[in-house]
Design an enzyme around this catalytic site. Sequence first.
Site, PDB file in Angstrom:
ATOM      1  N   HIS A  51      33.574  75.219  63.990  1.00  0.00           N
ATOM      2  CA  HIS A  51      32.627  74.431  64.790  1.00  0.00           C
ATOM      3  C   HIS A  51      33.402  73.218  65.319  1.00  0.00           C
ATOM      4  O   HIS A  51      33.921  72.421  64.532  1.00  0.00           O
ATOM      5  CB  HIS A  51      31.422  74.002  63.948  1.00  0.00           C
ATOM      6  CG  HIS A  51      30.563  75.163  63.558  1.00  0.00           C
ATOM      7  ND1 HIS A  51      30.046  75.329  62.299  1.00  0.00           N
ATOM      8  CD2 HIS A  51      30.138  76.231  64.292  1.00  0.00           C
ATOM      9  CE1 HIS A  51      29.333  76.448  62.265  1.00  0.00           C
ATOM     10  NE2 HIS A  51      29.373  77.021  63.463  1.00  0.00           N
ATOM     11  N   GLU A  77      33.009  69.444  64.047  1.00  0.00           N
ATOM     12  CA  GLU A  77      33.050  69.128  62.617  1.00  0.00           C
ATOM     13  C   GLU A  77      34.492  68.722  62.296  1.00  0.00           C
ATOM     14  O   GLU A  77      35.386  69.560  62.202  1.00  0.00           O
ATOM     15  CB  GLU A  77      32.552  70.335  61.808  1.00  0.00           C
ATOM     16  CG  GLU A  77      31.103  70.684  62.179  1.00  0.00           C
ATOM     17  CD  GLU A  77      30.535  71.895  61.430  1.00  0.00           C
ATOM     18  OE1 GLU A  77      31.205  72.435  60.534  1.00  0.00           O
ATOM     19  OE2 GLU A  77      29.397  72.303  61.774  1.00  0.00           O
ATOM     20  N   HIS A 124      33.996  73.155  56.903  1.00  0.00           N
ATOM     21  CA  HIS A 124      32.835  72.734  57.700  1.00  0.00           C
ATOM     22  C   HIS A 124      32.318  71.375  57.247  1.00  0.00           C
ATOM     23  O   HIS A 124      32.585  70.938  56.129  1.00  0.00           O
ATOM     24  CB  HIS A 124      31.705  73.768  57.556  1.00  0.00           C
ATOM     25  CG  HIS A 124      32.001  75.048  58.264  1.00  0.00           C
ATOM     26  ND1 HIS A 124      31.552  75.317  59.536  1.00  0.00           N
ATOM     27  CD2 HIS A 124      32.727  76.124  57.882  1.00  0.00           C
ATOM     28  CE1 HIS A 124      31.982  76.505  59.900  1.00  0.00           C
ATOM     29  NE2 HIS A 124      32.700  77.027  58.927  1.00  0.00           N
ATOM     30  N   GLU A 155      31.706  73.162  52.672  1.00  0.00           N
ATOM     31  CA  GLU A 155      30.691  72.490  53.502  1.00  0.00           C
ATOM     32  C   GLU A 155      30.492  71.100  52.912  1.00  0.00           C
ATOM     33  O   GLU A 155      30.095  70.977  51.756  1.00  0.00           O
ATOM     34  CB  GLU A 155      29.391  73.293  53.439  1.00  0.00           C
ATOM     35  CG  GLU A 155      28.258  72.781  54.280  1.00  0.00           C
ATOM     36  CD  GLU A 155      28.463  73.011  55.770  1.00  0.00           C
ATOM     37  OE1 GLU A 155      28.789  72.036  56.455  1.00  0.00           O
ATOM     38  OE2 GLU A 155      28.288  74.166  56.245  1.00  0.00           O
TER      39      GLU A 155
END
Lengths: 308, 308
Positions: free
Chosen positions: B19, B22, B113, B174
């Site tokens: 992404h 990020e 992420h 994450e």
Amino acid sequence: MEHIFFPPLSRIAVCGGTHGNEMSGVYLVREWQKQKVDESGALSITTVLSNPPAVNVCRRYTQTDLNRCFTNALLSSPITDTTPYEMRRAQELNAQLGPKGSEKAMDLLIDIHNTTANMGLCLIFYSSDLMMLHIYKYIQSKMPSVPVRAIIMDIPLSEAFSLESVGKHGFAIEVGPQPNGVLRADIFNLVKKSLDLAFEWIQEFNSGCTFKAGEVEAFTFVKSVDYPRDPATGEITAAIHPQLQDADFKLLRRGDPIFLSFSGETVKYDGEDNYPYFVNECAYYESKTAFKLAEKTTMTFPSISVKN
Amino acid sequence: MEHIFFPPLSRIAVCGGTHGNEMSGVYLVREWQKQKVDESGALSITTVLSNPPAVNVCRRYTQTDLNRCFTNALLSSPITDTTPYEMRRAQELNAQLGPKGSEKAMDLLIDIHNTTANMGLCLIFYSSDLMMLHIYKYIQSKMPSVPVRAIIMDIPLSEAFSLESVGKHGFAIEVGPQPNGVLRADIFNLVKKSLDLAFEWIQEFNSGCTFKAGEVEAFTFVKSVDYPRDPATGEITAAIHPQLQDADFKLLRRGDPIFLSFSGETVKYDGEDNYPYFVNECAYYESKTAFKLAEKTTMTFPSISVKN
């Protein structure tokens, strides 16, 4: 000290979405557009979603930063086929809410912004506007549990680049921390409360109250500080140091850590003692600003009341 | 309980920028690409910036979400002129790091992420992967001052949609809260530390250590909850309630407030007791998810060691 009379504030504009990914203003304006009725009968409130195409794609802008387009020069430059959308939109907004500097302009223009920096609630306005110091002091006194600060831009009105400069009076509300594209209820409620207080002040002012002379603390811009960068690629090589991160408006002294490089070295501050703000603001990576520095000053202001 | 042997982990991929907004992964991968030397001689580490065009414009993706493109069906669908960039890029990455499910695939794929939610450090992986439970337990035990959690996705590998499913083993890191487009040193250092620990574990595993049987807590997805919306326009009419905001992984009980509407009404939770996560994640506004709910389970795992 002299007393100053101002005409009543009858026509007010509340704008949001000037930056399309700053959600407090977007949702507040949409909510007001559904609900707001003119309770006093004397006030005309215009709500404006400033940059709808940017709001639709949830970006700061589509072609250029709308909130840098309100200088006299840009507002009077000819529109051609290659003019960026936001420059055209600035001229539309100037026609609707201004023209800037004219008698037809809104009496007060409020523009709502968010920042990823831990800045609390800030009112930003131009140095020439004494009335804003009164509104600022009023909001600050009624929100004692929240840090409420004033940032004063010392720029001639003709060169003032932001939307609020289109009104006869104007200020931006800048609130954070809130990520772009995210709406936080706590931040939303801060903005709502500060707007309610601004309108409370306006009602009192219009109804003839005298607001006493006084003084407030305010911050004025000194300079911007960029990230350390790789000279070859221009890429940043360090992040804001954890001790400076979230420490907006805490005095920065020579020797304090300001950056932590990706390989682990600390970079220390070696300038004059000053107050950092907009620390790690998302949108300022592209404008090469890791944080801004301000001086704290005391502003005195005369008593004011309405001239009917 | 039986003991399980796994082949050594020789070929490791570390990916960031899957992404493009990020930033922890973007900067960690760039930094590794400058610095990393193969210290052991036995490990081959491939670093990949997964979605360079999205990184360049600092957006999650350019045409479609890359991290939803790694199902067997999408990886084998024909490329045409109208295939979105990210679907083509997924097939490129699958050729480079996989092919998924084959002997040629990377032994371990780590994808980095960020989230705007207050989730601390999470390892996300698929239920079939016992080795990941060991790596998770190791990282958690070595970072006692940080909340380290596991989120286990219970999806067959063929339908697994995210990049880490391309490796023989894989997990996503994450970490949050961090705004999109912003790099925070504290979050960067958390990711760096967890990667260093993962590689420490890999070295120990490859060198013949036995990792004992044990158990860990993990979270498994139950359902997603959308924002209240205006039925006519589809626009959200409420924000996450301040009591739920930043309260990821704190047990949510029937009657707890979950939303605060723009006009001030509280919406209460009326489902089963569960654990919220991805609370107010920026990217999930468009996928109609205000937060996700998980069950907490205990996973037991056998002892493992390398099969040379």
